[in-house]
Design a protein around this motif. Structure first.
Motif, short mmCIF file in Angstrom:
data_model
loop_
_atom_site.label_atom_id
_atom_site.label_comp_id
_atom_site.label_asym_id
_atom_site.label_seq_id
_atom_site.Cartn_x
_atom_site.Cartn_y
_atom_site.Cartn_z
N ALA A 80 35.45 44.64 45.58
CA ALA A 80 35.28 44.20 46.90
C ALA A 80 35.97 45.13 47.81
O ALA A 80 36.49 46.12 47.39
CB ALA A 80 36.04 42.81 47.10
N LYS A 81 35.16 45.37 49.14
CA LYS A 81 35.55 46.31 50.12
C LYS A 81 36.92 45.93 50.44
O LYS A 81 37.37 44.75 50.77
CB LYS A 81 34.62 46.23 51.25
N LEU A 82 37.95 47.06 50.39
CA LEU A 82 39.41 46.54 50.59
C LEU A 82 39.86 46.71 52.09
O LEU A 82 38.97 47.00 53.26
CB LEU A 82 40.18 48.01 50.24
N TRP A 129 40.84 39.31 41.86
CA TRP A 129 39.73 39.02 42.13
C TRP A 129 38.85 40.22 43.09
O TRP A 129 37.72 40.48 42.59
CB TRP A 129 39.74 37.67 43.19
N THR A 130 39.97 40.77 43.68
CA THR A 130 39.26 42.09 44.39
C THR A 130 38.79 43.05 43.60
O THR A 130 37.79 43.76 43.74
CB THR A 130 40.42 42.70 45.46
N ALA A 131 39.85 43.34 42.59
CA ALA A 131 39.23 44.57 41.49
C ALA A 131 37.95 44.03 40.60
O ALA A 131 36.98 44.77 40.47
CB ALA A 131 40.43 44.78 40.73
N LEU A 142 45.46 46.33 48.27
CA LEU A 142 44.60 45.95 47.36
C LEU A 142 43.88 44.57 47.52
O LEU A 142 43.42 43.94 46.69
CB LEU A 142 45.21 45.88 46.13
N PHE A 143 44.06 44.20 48.86
CA PHE A 143 43.15 43.00 49.10
C PHE A 143 41.71 43.17 49.72
O PHE A 143 41.69 44.30 50.08
CB PHE A 143 43.88 42.30 50.31
N PRO A 144 40.89 42.17 49.50
CA PRO A 144 39.60 42.54 50.03
C PRO A 144 39.51 42.10 51.41
O PRO A 144 40.18 41.63 52.03
CB PRO A 144 38.80 41.27 49.26
N ARG A 145 38.56 42.78 52.19
CA ARG A 145 38.47 42.49 53.57
C ARG A 145 37.94 41.13 54.14
O ARG A 145 38.41 40.72 54.95
CB ARG A 145 37.21 43.58 54.15
N ASN A 146 37.28 40.51 53.31
CA ASN A 146 36.98 39.20 53.40
C ASN A 146 37.46 38.22 52.09
O ASN A 146 37.07 38.50 51.04
CB ASN A 146 35.58 38.80 53.76
N THR A 151 48.73 38.49 43.57
CA THR A 151 48.28 38.88 42.41
C THR A 151 46.90 38.19 42.09
O THR A 151 45.92 39.07 41.53
CB THR A 151 49.26 38.61 40.77
N ALA A 152 46.51 37.15 42.36
CA ALA A 152 45.46 36.40 42.03
C ALA A 152 44.30 37.12 43.06
O ALA A 152 43.12 37.36 42.64
CB ALA A 152 45.23 34.96 42.01
#
Length: 625
Positions: A365-367, A359-361, A339-343, A354-355
């Motif tokens: 952002a692209k995962l 932010w990703t959601a 669930l992390f962003p690519r960048n 968690t933070a």
């Protein structure tokens, strides 16, 4: 236990009106922290989970066999989210660890079995005294029969059915205790079945491993951990304990059913755990990271990257000793990073897991690619723990078998440069017209691609070459070659190798000589340069970091396919050898610095330079290249 429904698959419920649903209760402590999405491959839809007391996912079929297949798609995803939520709730707890024991005595096995018996009866007491918190198995039965938790008769009937099911499972376990220790085995596809569906042996084994990770919820493993100890799966005392636990469970559920019929069955007094968990269980993951740096002497960039993943693991799973890290911790860490962003924005790189997820959601952002999680996130932790395993700090590496099973399209396939690609590159401004770009590292922008084209060497191997690493023949019959074997820690002229097999000497192709390479090397020698390409600017321990980015921009003007990068030279040399040169077994490995793939190739001192040179000089792309 409470993990079996009437059809044998945990949480797989057939609705009264027909059709199957994945139904699962969420423990109250997880309700506020459980979140995530479950992808439904058969429809392409996604279902959000979290914030509710139950997880209900319609499987869209009335056919049991198809429902079981779809269950295999859904359950691993849900399990990962549940484990991640569970571990998040543990982050503030003091680290504890079970003790690895060499065996269990008969009295110890009896003690553990008696505790198991007592826990079942005590759990039944709790269900009677606290009717607002029914056991999962009871709620599942109520759901199946559309009963209400406020209906006393319905609850009693549900309890009776639930304990009867548990009893049936345990009676089967008396005949197959090894299956009791590995409950999911019957629902993991066989290799033969997967091959019949068109999977290769490697793919089939990977699929089975991925299911084992989520289905093999070992009742015995949990019982052992509850008593503060651990035993290897194949230990004979673990098999003996399985049998004892099954017998204790049969007695317990029979006694609960007797209670439901009015018998005054007493709950035994509490028994202590066999061995209280220890609070100091050896080195932490940060300690193991420092030890890995001492042992492996990685580049500063690699050490820093591994450190980032160590901190993310700790953020996801807590700062627990490495002896306490289990496969479930690694799976939770893996799924958290999914669930992390690519960048990641620079101001968030030190933020909590968690933070970053939030932010990703929020930013849609692209995962992060699952292949990146496999190779870097899990790969770094696995490498650190491999050193810990070597020094007996842990008994097994919990990262084994935890990588995502990548589907077609998820693996970033690097393609070789084609003839047309090579023609376009050699006719581009740098190689054809002598143009030089500021970010290209001076003459490196000419020679790095040419050397790669005629050696197949890795980019960093070429970039870190020193003038003294290039040795030209001093008399007829000698072989000119690159020394990619020597390792040097001298500041300013460090040379490192990716693997042991990458330490090698590689002949210099005559095409490089024809293009003036010898003159370039001599000019660098006279100028007193240490590095062969002194204008390359190191970044965080990697000499070709900037060049790699520049080449990506420059080469894309001539070669549009994003699957083709500088590494495509290495792929092309490999194909060229196979299809044109057709060298003897092992010669291509020796030139490319690949690992030896069989026992025989590991014997002796390898091929001499003359043999390698004879093969390399036959590498020819034709007159237009």
């Amino acid at each position: 236990m409470g993990r079996f429904s009437s059809n044998g698959n945990p949480f797989l419920i057939e609705r009264p009106e027909g059709g199957f649903t994945y139904f699962r209760n969420v423990p109250p402590r997880l309700k506020s922290v459980l979140s995530g999405e479950v992808k439904l491959p058969w429809s392409g839809a996604r279902r959000s989970i979290g914030g509710r007391g139950t997880i209900k996912i319609a499987l869209g079929t009335r056919d049991l066999q198809l429902a079981r297949k779809r269950w295999l798609d859904v359950h691993p995803q849900v399990e990962g989210h549940v484990e991640a939520a569970t571990l998040r709730t543990m982050q503030t707890a003091r680290p504890i660890a079970v003790r690895a024991v060499s065996g269990l005595s008969p009295s110890e096995i009896e003690h553990i079995a008696n505790r198991y018996y007592r826990q079942i009866l005590s759990g039944d007491d709790d269900e009677v005294l606290r009717r607002d918190q029914l056991a999962d198995r009871t709620e599942l039965v109520l759901e199946e029969h559309e009963g209400l938790a406020t209906d006393r008769d319905a609850v009693i009937a549900a309890r009776r059915i639930a304990h009867t099911r548990e009893l049936d499972v345990l009676r089967r376990a008396l005949q197959e205790p090894e299956r009791f220790d590995f409950e999911g085995s019957s629902r993991i596809p066989t290799l033969a079945a997967l091959r019949a569906e068109g999977h290769s042996d490697e793919s089939a084994r990977a699929i089975r491993q991925s299911f084992e990770d989520v289905l093999a919820e070992s009742e015995i493993g949990e019982v052992l951990a509850d008593n503060g100890v651990s035993l290897p799966r194949d230990h004979i005392d673990r098999a003996r304990l399985s049998l004892a636990i099954a017998r204790a469970g049969v007695r317990a559920h029979e006694d609960v059913l007797r209670r439901l019929d009015g018998a005054p069955v007493e709950t035994p007094p509490p028994l202590p755990v066999l061995m209280p968990p220890v609070m100091d269980a050896g080195p932490s993951l940060r300690d193991a990271h420092k030890s890995w740096i001492d042992q492996q002497s990685p580049s500063a960039k690699t050490a820093e990257e591994y450190g980032v993943y160590v901190e993310r693991f700790i953020s996801a799973c807590g700062d627990i000793p490495i002896r306490s890290i289990t496969k479930k911790h690694v799976l939770a860490y893996r799924d958290a990073l999914s669930l992390f962003p690519r960048n990641i924005p620079s101001d968030l790189r030190s933020a909590s897991v968690t933070a970053i997820q939030e932010w990703t959601a929020k930013n849609n952002a692209k995962l992060l690619a699952r292949s990146t999680i496999n190779d870097k996130a899990i790969g770094s932790i696995s490498a650190i723990l491999a050193v810990a395993l070597k020094h007996d700090h842990i008994q097994t590496n919990p990262c084994l078998g935890t990588k995502f099973l990548l589907k077609e399209g998820e693996v970033v396939e690097r393609l070789p440069y084609s003839d047309d690609d090579l023609k376009a590159l050699v006719r581009s401004p740098v190689l054809a017209k002598g143009k030089r770009y500021k970010a290209g590292g001076g003459e490196a922008q000419k020679w790095l691609p040419l050397i790669a084209m005629y050696t197949g060497a890795r980019l960093e191997e070429i970039g870190q070459l020193r003038v003294i690493d290039v040795l030209f023949a001093s008399k007829p019959g000698d072989v000119s070659f690159f020394d990619m074997e020597t390792i040097d820690d001298t500041p300013g002229q460090e040379t490192r190798r990716k693997t042991r097999s990458s330490r090698r000497c590689v002949p210099i192709h005559k095409k490089l000589i024809d293009r003036g390479f010898a003159g370039y090397v001599e000019a660098q020698r006279k100028a007193g340069s240490v590095r062969l390409f002194p204008e390359l600017s190191p970044y965080r321990g990697k000499i070709t970091h900037g060049f790699s980015k520049w080449w990506g921009r420059y080469a894309r003007k001539s070669v549009k396919d994003s699957r083709k990068t500088f590494h495509s030279f290495r792929h092309r040399v490999t194909d060229q050898f196979r299809n044109q040169v057709r060298p003897a077994d092992g010669i291509l490995q020796a030139i490319l610095g690949h690992d030896k793939t069989d026992t025989t190739s590991g014997y002796g001192s390898g091929f001499d330079l003359e043999t390698l040179n004879e093969a390399l000089q036959r590498l020819d792309y034709g007159p237009e290249i």
